[in-house]
Design a protein around this motif. Structure first.
Motif, PDB file in Angstrom:
ATOM      1  N   ASP A   2       0.834  -1.183   0.000  1.00  0.00           N
ATOM      2  CA  ASP A   2       0.000   0.000   0.000  1.00  0.00           C
ATOM      3  C   ASP A   2       0.872   1.238   0.000  1.00  0.00           C
ATOM      4  O   ASP A   2       1.729   1.432   0.859  1.00  0.00           O
ATOM      5  N   VAL A   3       0.667   2.081  -0.988  1.00  0.00           N
ATOM      6  CA  VAL A   3       1.486   3.282  -1.115  1.00  0.00           C
ATOM      7  C   VAL A   3       1.339   4.175   0.098  1.00  0.00           C
ATOM      8  O   VAL A   3       2.289   4.796   0.567  1.00  0.00           O
ATOM      9  N   GLN A   4       0.113   4.215   0.619  1.00  0.00           N
ATOM     10  CA  GLN A   4      -0.144   5.124   1.736  1.00  0.00           C
ATOM     11  C   GLN A   4       0.665   4.748   2.958  1.00  0.00           C
ATOM     12  O   GLN A   4       1.048   5.590   3.752  1.00  0.00           O
ATOM     13  N   SER A   5       0.947   3.470   3.112  1.00  0.00           N
ATOM     14  CA  SER A   5       1.650   3.019   4.294  1.00  0.00           C
ATOM     15  C   SER A   5       3.100   3.463   4.321  1.00  0.00           C
ATOM     16  O   SER A   5       3.725   3.494   5.373  1.00  0.00           O
ATOM     17  N   SER A   6       3.675   3.807   3.179  1.00  0.00           N
ATOM     18  CA  SER A   6       5.064   4.224   3.105  1.00  0.00           C
ATOM     19  C   SER A   6       5.222   5.730   3.248  1.00  0.00           C
ATOM     20  O   SER A   6       6.319   6.237   3.135  1.00  0.00           O
ATOM     21  N   ARG A   7       4.172   6.440   3.517  1.00  0.00           N
ATOM     22  CA  ARG A   7       4.241   7.885   3.651  1.00  0.00           C
ATOM     23  C   ARG A   7       3.896   8.294   5.074  1.00  0.00           C
ATOM     24  O   ARG A   7       3.172   7.601   5.776  1.00  0.00           O
ATOM     25  N   VAL A   8       4.426   9.431   5.483  1.00  0.00           N
ATOM     26  CA  VAL A   8       4.085   9.990   6.784  1.00  0.00           C
ATOM     27  C   VAL A   8       2.879  10.896   6.604  1.00  0.00           C
ATOM     28  O   VAL A   8       2.952  11.936   5.959  1.00  0.00           O
ATOM     29  N   VAL A   9       1.738  10.477   7.161  1.00  0.00           N
ATOM     30  CA  VAL A   9       0.493  11.226   6.998  1.00  0.00           C
ATOM     31  C   VAL A   9       0.333  12.157   8.194  1.00  0.00           C
ATOM     32  O   VAL A   9       0.291  11.695   9.346  1.00  0.00           O
ATOM     33  N   MET A 254      -7.799   1.752 -15.627  1.00  0.00           N
ATOM     34  CA  MET A 254      -9.062   1.990 -14.930  1.00  0.00           C
ATOM     35  C   MET A 254      -9.224   1.140 -13.681  1.00  0.00           C
ATOM     36  O   MET A 254     -10.271   1.179 -13.026  1.00  0.00           O
ATOM     37  N   ASP A 255      -8.199   0.371 -13.333  1.00  0.00           N
ATOM     38  CA  ASP A 255      -8.242  -0.488 -12.137  1.00  0.00           C
ATOM     39  C   ASP A 255      -9.443  -1.430 -12.169  1.00  0.00           C
ATOM     40  O   ASP A 255     -10.139  -1.620 -11.160  1.00  0.00           O
ATOM     41  N   GLU A 385      -3.441   3.005  -4.179  1.00  0.00           N
ATOM     42  CA  GLU A 385      -3.138   3.114  -5.601  1.00  0.00           C
ATOM     43  C   GLU A 385      -4.320   2.707  -6.473  1.00  0.00           C
ATOM     44  O   GLU A 385      -4.335   2.984  -7.667  1.00  0.00           O
ATOM     45  N   LYS A 386      -5.326   2.037  -5.884  1.00  0.00           N
ATOM     46  CA  LYS A 386      -6.523   1.647  -6.622  1.00  0.00           C
ATOM     47  C   LYS A 386      -7.719   2.558  -6.316  1.00  0.00           C
ATOM     48  O   LYS A 386      -8.799   2.363  -6.869  1.00  0.00           O
ATOM     49  N   GLY A 389      -9.434   4.568  -9.297  1.00  0.00           N
ATOM     50  CA  GLY A 389     -10.250   3.688 -10.123  1.00  0.00           C
ATOM     51  C   GLY A 389     -11.508   3.231  -9.418  1.00  0.00           C
ATOM     52  O   GLY A 389     -12.572   3.122 -10.026  1.00  0.00           O
ATOM     53  N   GLY A 390     -11.419   2.974  -8.105  1.00  0.00           N
ATOM     54  CA  GLY A 390     -12.594   2.579  -7.340  1.00  0.00           C
ATOM     55  C   GLY A 390     -13.657   3.658  -7.306  1.00  0.00           C
ATOM     56  O   GLY A 390     -14.857   3.377  -7.428  1.00  0.00           O
ATOM     57  N   LEU A 391     -13.223   4.906  -7.138  1.00  0.00           N
ATOM     58  CA  LEU A 391     -14.180   6.023  -7.152  1.00  0.00           C
ATOM     59  C   LEU A 391     -14.849   6.144  -8.520  1.00  0.00           C
ATOM     60  O   LEU A 391     -16.054   6.412  -8.610  1.00  0.00           O
ATOM     61  N   GLY A 392     -14.067   5.966  -9.582  1.00  0.00           N
ATOM     62  CA  GLY A 392     -14.638   6.042 -10.927  1.00  0.00           C
ATOM     63  C   GLY A 392     -15.662   4.957 -11.178  1.00  0.00           C
ATOM     64  O   GLY A 392     -16.740   5.212 -11.732  1.00  0.00           O
ATOM     65  N   LEU A 393     -15.360   3.728 -10.774  1.00  0.00           N
ATOM     66  CA  LEU A 393     -16.306   2.627 -10.954  1.00  0.00           C
ATOM     67  C   LEU A 393     -17.571   2.839 -10.129  1.00  0.00           C
ATOM     68  O   LEU A 393     -18.674   2.486 -10.557  1.00  0.00           O
TER      69      LEU A 393
END
Length: 471
Positions: A2-9, A254-255, A385-386, A389-393
């Motif tokens: 998960d990309v989010q896990s590698s960032r400091v939020v 489009m995931d 990262e998905k 695409g999830g919001l679009g679907l």
């Protein structure tokens, strides 16, 4: 990973500036939908157009808004949320400017249905993506504050439109709304990404369509053919055709891998059904109050104001409670569905004024629970990262359900000639979502709890063995 896990939020900080910027964008753009009748119906009547034309314009607007989800995932990945949101604001302003000079109904279809609809479709997911990257535990209240901007606009902008129409006329009023939507560009300028996003360039997909995966071209290729091999025996042709590679790139852009997940299907279809029932209720509620409950126009306006007021207040308060208690977003959404179901059933059974006032407040409260947790439910289920695409679907599923189930609800209302039957039909739709979601959520919660208990038991056994060895 998960990309989010590698960032400091930061879970705040500059993120609150992003929230304020999104609230400004929502107030000056998303609230445009609430003044369609006030702005355009009078002009359409001057053109001798009937209610069917007005309904066609609004339905095509909803269609363009939701089917923009077809492009929103690749657009956000390639051009970043800030640029996508700014493009949406420009499209809304351009569409309204076209409507200001409209002389035929198809001008409104082009300007309002397609330009405004597509622009609003770009704004909603891109602004959510901008907020999502800055928050973790406070994500719910951040989204609530940003959506409260749209609610505030729905309260203030109708008064501005009324003043402009009364004093300056239709064209000046619509051009003013077009100029107002451009204030969203000021908000979009503050949608700075938290960290450089993961490398994902969909524009390269076009160049890669003619190349097989993993295949690298070089200016010089040497092919060694054994001497004992006949000239007729050659390596079989590559069956990886252009169409198949194009399909693979489309799935990646489009995931579409998310559609393999049955839980994801349950989420997006369920939310689309709730969205459709909410739109239909908003459309029939004034008629129900005036014709079935026999309320005068002043009381009708008062009840509708109660719904809007409760919605705005609870968009601000509800996330504070749910974030503090750490209630999953989908569970809060489910509670909102149950509340909406109860409100519709009570309204259908009892039309006394105290009950109507109470149910109006309850409807606004529960509506806020579904609106706030719509995108949050998808963000909790999809990897970062998905998420685009999830919001679009999800948007595309809403478009399909609105066209089919929404039209069916309208047919039920006209065929039965009863607002009560239509309320019951909406209740059935909401009940179906509750009955499908509840067992699944309970099963997943029980499985997660068993896994947690098993993990704790394993850790305790390991700790006991370590203590025994040390002794």
């Amino acid at each position: 990973m998960d990309v989010q896990s590698s960032r400091v939020v930061p879970d705040g900080g500059y993120g609150w500036i992003v929230v304020a910027a999104v609230a400004l964008i929502n107030m000056t753009n998303q609230s445009i939908l609430s003044v369609f009748g006030q702005l355009f119906v009078g002009e359409l009547q001057k053109m001798q157009e009937d209610t069917f034309t007005a309904a066609l314009i609004t339905n095509l607007n909803s269609l363009a808004l939701n089917f923009s989800g077809l492009f929103i995932g690749p657009a956000i990945k390639s051009f970043k949320p800030r640029n996508v949101a700014a493009t949406g604001c420009i499209l809304v302003a351009l569409g309204l400017a076209l409507c200001a000079f409209a002389s035929e109904s198809w001008h409104f279809i082009l300007g309002y249905s397609f330009f405004v609809g597509f622009g609003l479709g770009l704004i909603s997911p891109s602004t959510f993506m901008a907020i999502n990257s800055y928050f973790t535990t406070k994500r719910g209240r951040a989204v609530g504050v940003s959506l409260a901007g749209a609610g505030l606009g729905q309260v203030l902008i109708p008064h501005l439109v009324r003043y402009l129409l009364d004093n300056h006329g239709f064209r000046y009023a619509v051009l003013s709304m077009s100029s107002l939507s451009l204030f969203g560009l000021f908000g979009a300028a503050f949608l700075k990404p938290l960290n450089p996003p993961a490398k994902h360039n969909n524009r390269k997909h076009i160049r890669l369509l003619t190349e097989a995966d993993g295949e690298k071209t070089s200016p010089l290729q040497v092919v060694i053919v054994p001497t004992n091999q006949s000239k007729i025996e050659r390596s079989p042709p590559n069956v990886d055709t252009l169409c198949s590679r194009m399909g693979q790139r489309l799935v990646q852009a489009m995931d579409l891998e998310l559609l393999k997940d049955l839980v994801f299907w349950s989420i997006i279809v369920g939310m689309a059904l709730v969205y459709t029932a909410t739109i239909n209720f908003t459309m029939i509620f004034p008629g129900f109050l005036g014709q079935t409950a026999q309320l005068n126009s002043q009381m009708v306006a008062f009840c509708m104001s109660l719904v809007a007021g409760a919605d705005i207040v609870f968009r601000l308060l509800l996330p504070i409670v749910t974030d503090h208690l750490r209630i999953p977003y989908r569970v809060v959404f489910l509670i909102g569905i149950v509340g909406l179901f109860v409100a519709r059933c009570v309204l259908a059974e009892n039309q006394t004024l105290p009950v109507i006032i109470t149910m109006s407040v309850l409807t606004g409260m529960m509506k806020s629970a579904t609106v706030i947790n719509n995108n949050l439910t998808i963000s909790a289920h999809c990897r970062s990262e998905k998420l685009a695409g999830g919001l679009g679907l999800s948007m595309m599923s809403k478009g399909v359900i609105v066209i089919t189930v929404g039209q069916l609800l309208g047919w039920v209302r006209d065929y039965a000639d009863s607002y009560l039957i239509c309320l019951y039909a909406q209740g059935v739709i909401l009940l179906v979502v509750v009955l499908v979601w509840t067992p699944e959520i309970l099963y997943r919660h029980r499985r997660q709890r068993c896994a947690t208990n098993k993990s704790m038991e394993t850790q305790s056994i390991d700790a006991a063995e370590v203590a025994k060895l040390n002794s």
